[in-house]
Design a protein around this motif. Structure first.
Motif, short mmCIF file in Angstrom:
data_model
loop_
_atom_site.label_atom_id
_atom_site.label_comp_id
_atom_site.label_asym_id
_atom_site.label_seq_id
_atom_site.Cartn_x
_atom_site.Cartn_y
_atom_site.Cartn_z
N VAL A 42 0.84 -1.21 0.00
CA VAL A 42 0.00 0.00 0.00
C VAL A 42 0.87 1.26 0.00
O VAL A 42 0.60 2.22 -0.72
CB VAL A 42 -0.96 -0.01 1.22
N TYR A 45 2.13 1.73 -3.42
CA TYR A 45 1.11 2.28 -4.34
C TYR A 45 0.95 3.79 -4.13
O TYR A 45 0.79 4.55 -5.09
CB TYR A 45 -0.25 1.59 -4.12
N LEU A 89 -4.36 -3.75 -5.10
CA LEU A 89 -5.15 -3.54 -3.88
C LEU A 89 -6.13 -4.70 -3.66
O LEU A 89 -6.33 -5.15 -2.53
CB LEU A 89 -5.91 -2.22 -3.97
N ASN A 92 -4.14 -7.65 -2.41
CA ASN A 92 -3.69 -7.46 -1.04
C ASN A 92 -4.84 -7.41 -0.04
O ASN A 92 -4.66 -7.65 1.15
CB ASN A 92 -2.84 -6.19 -0.93
N TYR A 93 -6.04 -7.11 -0.53
CA TYR A 93 -7.22 -7.13 0.34
C TYR A 93 -7.42 -8.53 0.92
O TYR A 93 -7.66 -8.71 2.11
CB TYR A 93 -8.47 -6.70 -0.43
#
Lengths: 147, 140
Positions: A42, A45, A89, A92-93
């Motif tokens: 994150v 990003y 994302l 990775n969630y």
């Protein structure tokens, strides 16, 4: 514990295995490292987005033919980066959910989440596998067009 | 005592067992795919070495002293590390699956240990990747 094979017709997952002290330690370690992976991803990003929108969009634009076409950037690069970030994302969630749910299970807060946590990890690996296959096929197509 | 018992005796129920079994299948598939891709990349590099050298020489206007060697070393290092990671992942999948099917706690635990090792590698590379991004942001 003596290993025993499941009798014919019996559900192989009904009983026997427990999350003992060793397994507890390992799953806790996995949860910690997956959380680290999510956090670093994150942050990465965010850095990419900052770089994209801080006026450093143009990478290289050369007058040479062929190879350097792949280094041109601009709105296409921003769109591609944002698409990649959204995909990342999403990936990775599921990793994050595994980390959170497995910790809740292991601390006894919600012991019934063990299956759900590993389902999230399973989905993570499914997505990873599909993306790698797609990426490989894309590379094949690009290599074939270059040849 | 009651709290200690609940910490260390969470049973792997039907649902968790099935999810772990499917997880092991997908992790094994992923590991095998990546290992195959690594092998293909190495073979591609080996067979197209001269062609790549020509292309890079043309693009870099002749300033390629030792560049292909550096590329080869980097590719080999990445391939070895990725190969080790996938080895742990595939072994983890096999051990977890065997542990579940045979109700072997030791095998199951060893599988979890291998899975943890895989994520340790991934975590370290994530951190290194982030640090390199941060260094790139520092104005020279």
């Amino acid at each position: 514990m003596e290993p025993t094979n499941a009798p014919q017709g019996q559900d192989i997952f009904t009983s026997g295995l427990k999350i003992d002290e060793t397994a507890h330690r390992h799953i806790t370690g996995i949860a910690q490292w997956t959380k680290i992976i999510v956090i670093t991803a994150v942050i990465g990003y965010v850095l990419v987005l900052l770089g994209l929108f801080s006026g450093t969009r143009e990478v290289v634009s050369s007058s040479n033919e062929g190879f350097s076409d792949y280094f041109r950037s601009g709105s296409q690069g921003v769109g591609g980066a944002i698409f990649g970030i959204i995909l990342g994302l999403l990936l990775n969630y599921f990793l994050y959910m595994f980390s959170v749910q497995s910790r809740k299970t292991l601390t006894g807060t919600e012991p019934g989440l063990l299956g759900s946590s590993f389902r999230n990890l399973k989905i993570y690996f499914i997505m990873l596998t599909v993306l790698w296959i797609i990426g490989f096929l894309f590379l094949l197509v690009v290599s074939a067009s270059l040849a | 005592m009651e709290e200690q018992k609940s910490l260390f005796e969470i049973e792997v129920d039907d649902n968790a067992g099935k999810e772990m079994n499917e997880l092991s299948k997908w992790t094994k598939l992923f590991g095998i795919i990546v290992l195959c891709l690594i092998a293909i990349c190495i073979l591609f590099l080996a067979f197209s070495w001269n062609r790549l050298d020509e292309v890079i020489t043309v693009e870099a206007a002749g300033e390629t002293a030792g560049l292909m060697g550096v590329v080869a070393v980097i590719v080999i290092i990445v391939a070895v590390i990725a190969g080790i990671m996938m080895f742990f992942l595939v072994r983890s999948a096999n051990r977890i699956r065997r542990g579940l099917h045979n109700r072997d706690q030791l095998e199951f635990n060893d599988g979890l240990a291998d899975l943890k090792t895989f994520f340790v590698f991934m975590g370290i590379f994530s951190i290194l990747s982030l640090l390199s991004n941060l260094f790139n942001l520092i104005p020279s």
